[in-house]
Design an enzyme around this catalytic site. Structure first.
Site, PDB file in Angstrom:
ATOM      1  N   ARG A 166      -2.590  -2.150  -3.337  1.00 31.24           N
ATOM      2  CA  ARG A 166      -3.759  -1.301  -3.117  1.00 31.24           C
ATOM      3  C   ARG A 166      -3.592  -0.079  -4.018  1.00 31.24           C
ATOM      4  O   ARG A 166      -2.631   0.675  -3.895  1.00 31.24           O
ATOM      5  CB  ARG A 166      -3.829  -0.858  -1.658  1.00 31.24           C
ATOM      6  CG  ARG A 166      -5.013   0.037  -1.414  1.00 31.24           C
ATOM      7  CD  ARG A 166      -4.970   0.659  -0.057  1.00 31.24           C
ATOM      8  NE  ARG A 166      -6.173   1.464   0.137  1.00 31.24           N
ATOM      9  CZ  ARG A 166      -6.283   2.366   1.083  1.00 31.24           C
ATOM     10  NH1 ARG A 166      -5.288   2.583   1.911  1.00 31.24           N
ATOM     11  NH2 ARG A 166      -7.384   3.063   1.205  1.00 31.24           N
ATOM     12  N   ASN A 213       0.874  -1.172   0.000  1.00 27.93           N
ATOM     13  CA  ASN A 213       0.000   0.000   0.000  1.00 27.93           C
ATOM     14  C   ASN A 213       0.911   1.222   0.000  1.00 27.93           C
ATOM     15  O   ASN A 213       1.455   1.607   1.030  1.00 27.93           O
ATOM     16  CB  ASN A 213      -0.876  -0.045   1.260  1.00 27.93           C
ATOM     17  CG  ASN A 213      -1.820   1.127   1.344  1.00 27.93           C
ATOM     18  OD1 ASN A 213      -1.786   2.024   0.499  1.00 27.93           O
ATOM     19  ND2 ASN A 213      -2.655   1.127   2.363  1.00 27.93           N
ATOM     20  N   HIS A 271     -12.362   3.771  -0.105  1.00 30.69           N
ATOM     21  CA  HIS A 271     -12.536   2.788   0.979  1.00 30.69           C
ATOM     22  C   HIS A 271     -13.373   1.592   0.516  1.00 30.69           C
ATOM     23  O   HIS A 271     -13.998   0.911   1.347  1.00 30.69           O
ATOM     24  CB  HIS A 271     -13.265   3.408   2.199  1.00 30.69           C
ATOM     25  CG  HIS A 271     -12.457   4.408   2.969  1.00 30.69           C
ATOM     26  ND1 HIS A 271     -13.029   5.513   3.564  1.00 30.69           N
ATOM     27  CD2 HIS A 271     -11.140   4.482   3.251  1.00 30.69           C
ATOM     28  CE1 HIS A 271     -12.101   6.220   4.175  1.00 30.69           C
ATOM     29  NE2 HIS A 271     -10.935   5.622   3.989  1.00 30.69           N
ATOM     30  N   GLU A 315      -8.627  -4.626   5.204  1.00 32.26           N
ATOM     31  CA  GLU A 315      -8.418  -4.375   3.775  1.00 32.26           C
ATOM     32  C   GLU A 315      -7.292  -5.236   3.210  1.00 32.26           C
ATOM     33  O   GLU A 315      -7.351  -5.677   2.071  1.00 32.26           O
ATOM     34  CB  GLU A 315      -8.106  -2.885   3.564  1.00 32.26           C
ATOM     35  CG  GLU A 315      -9.327  -2.003   3.759  1.00 32.26           C
ATOM     36  CD  GLU A 315      -8.979  -0.573   4.118  1.00 32.26           C
ATOM     37  OE1 GLU A 315      -8.542  -0.334   5.254  1.00 32.26           O
ATOM     38  OE2 GLU A 315      -9.135   0.310   3.256  1.00 32.26           O
ATOM     39  N   ARG A 347      -9.284  16.510   7.297  1.00 30.38           N
ATOM     40  CA  ARG A 347      -9.999  16.963   6.089  1.00 30.38           C
ATOM     41  C   ARG A 347     -11.346  17.574   6.468  1.00 30.38           C
ATOM     42  O   ARG A 347     -12.042  17.051   7.344  1.00 30.38           O
ATOM     43  CB  ARG A 347     -10.216  15.795   5.134  1.00 30.38           C
ATOM     44  CG  ARG A 347      -8.932  15.323   4.490  1.00 30.38           C
ATOM     45  CD  ARG A 347      -9.168  14.117   3.609  1.00 30.38           C
ATOM     46  NE  ARG A 347      -8.236  13.054   3.954  1.00 30.38           N
ATOM     47  CZ  ARG A 347      -8.368  11.776   3.633  1.00 30.38           C
ATOM     48  NH1 ARG A 347      -9.410  11.385   2.929  1.00 30.38           N
ATOM     49  NH2 ARG A 347      -7.470  10.892   3.996  1.00 30.38           N
TER      50      ARG A 347
END
Ligand code: ADP
Length: 404
Positions: A94, A15, A183, A389, A244
């Site tokens: 990923r 990732n 996601h 994940e 964010r």
């Protein structure tokens, strides 16, 4: 996404972020983690690799300015030193943005690289890091099939009404400006696991999953498919997150540029790195720190948590429009899995949907890490489900590798 392969095999999951590289070798059948780690501060004066093998944590300092290539070389050396290469059957990457082209995981070839390069124009920072990770891994693991698993793929079942912005249509047709969502592997995984937990088929399940980590998104899942999600063209849209802003009035751009002389880069930094829980609390982006401060009476910390929960509850309620019927609300990600405070606050605001929190079960999830936290009186279940994940990536990579 494909189902579990028959043979136990090891997959290296990579990732790649702009200045970091998360890695793990997993057994695709059992989800057992053989080794895992994180290379961070890549390209800086103090790059570092931290890893865990057989329960022991270690770290390796890289030379100043070394980046992804050097991190992967060091990872290859680690794999060889611990004799882990023999059982590797694939490398799973990923990939953050798959654009409209990729609706499922794929074996990486030249055409796939072209597709990822094209999608990278929509998320340059992530996209280029992903491509760098793929080319470094291809050079280092020549014999192994490399598979791309996309964060956006699960959301490709959204309809135009959900994924278009009300902008001139040509921005979509000519430049791909639309909502993609992220996601995806996490929403997919926790939905499948929740269907198993509730003993119902995923094809007949209506869920809303809330992935609440540093990045946060909600997904409306109808009959097992994503029909809407809160993130958009980029992972900035939607919920309030660690740093964010989530949704804002786009008119803010004009104000910041004309009144405060902000550049595009400064606005990007403001919205991505200085806002959210950090911006409101003026303390931290870390939910634990904010919860501690809130308990101690810090007003901005209390406000940050209240805003986070209010905006989340509002988004969940909005997703009743595409779903009409809700079987369960799923909490996952670092905050969703661990913060009983946030779960209770969100559920309390959604009682009109038939949600009701069982306080004992909610607190007990601190230890069980998984389970139903709604009361027996609730018409809609609330569930805590840990995401994984890496395992989804490992499963997809193993299945695709075996098919080729
Ligand atoms: P990422 O999105 O980077 O994978 P995670 O899913 O690990 O991040 O989530 C990180 C967030 O989870 C942080 O805000 C952290 O404070 C929060 N978190 C972790 N443990 C707890 C806890 N026990 N209580 C509240 N928040 C927690």
């Amino acid at each position: 996404m494909p189902s579990q392969p028959a043979l136990p095999r090891h997959v290296l999951v990579l990732n790649c972020g702009s200045s970091s590289l998360k890695f793990a070798i997993l057994d695709a059948l059992t989800s057992e983690e053989i080794i895992s780690g994180l290379a961070e501060r890549l390209g800086s004066s103090t790059p570092l690799i931290k890893y865990k093998y057989q329960g022991v944590k270690k770290q390796i300092e890289l030379e100043a300015n070394q980046a992804h290539g050097a991190a992967i070389d060091t990872l290859v050396a680690l794999i060889n030193d611990h004799h882990l290469a023999d059982h590797l059957i694939a490398v799973g990457h990923r990939v953050v943005h798959g654009g409209e082209h990729f609706t499922q995981s794929v074996l990486i070839d030249d055409d796939v690289i072209k597709g990822i390069t094209q999608a990278a124009t929509l998320a340059p920072l992530h996209g280029h890091a992903n491509l760098l990770g793929i080319s470094s891994a291809q050079a280092s693991f020549k014999g192994l099939p490399q598979i791309a698993v996309f964060d956006t793929a699960f959301h490709q079942t959204m309809e135009k009404t959900a994924y278009l912005y009300a902008l001139p249509y040509k921005l979509y047709t000519d430049y791909g400006v639309r909502r993609y969502g992220f996601h995806g592997t996490s929403h997919f995984y926790v939905a499948e696991q929740t269907a198993k937990l509730l003993n119902q088929s995923i094809e007949h399940s209506n869920f809303i999953s809330a992935h609440l980590g540093n990045g946060c998104s909600v997904c409306a899942i109808k009959n097992g498919k994503s029909v809407d999600t809160s993130m958009g063209l980029t992972p900035l849209e939607g919920l309030m997150m660690g740093t964010r802003s989530g949704d804002i009035d786009p008119g803010l751009f004009n104000f910041l540029t004309t009144q405060l002389d902000y550049s595009a880069q400064q606005i990007d930094d403001l919205l991505n790195k200085q806002s959210g829980l950090l911006g409101i609390s003026e303390l931290s982006n870390d939910c634990r720190t904010i919860e501690e401060a809130a308990v101690a009476g810090n007003e901005k910390a209390i406000l940050a948590l209240d805003m986070f929960c209010y905006r989340l509850a509002k988004q969940i309620a909005a997703f009743m429009v595409p779903l009409q019927r809700l079987d369960a609300l799923i909490f996952t990600g670092g905050i969703g899995e661990n913060s009983d405070i946030i779960r209770a606050k969100v559920i309390a605001q959604l009682s009109f949907l038939g949600l009701d929190c069982d306080n004992t079960a909610n607190l007990a999830a601190r230890f069980s890490k998984q389970g139903i936290i709604s009361s027996t009186a609730a018409n809609v279940k609330a569930v805590v489900m840990p995401t994984n994940e890496e395992w989804v990536i490992a499963l997809d990579a193993a299945t695709i590798a075996q098919e080729h």
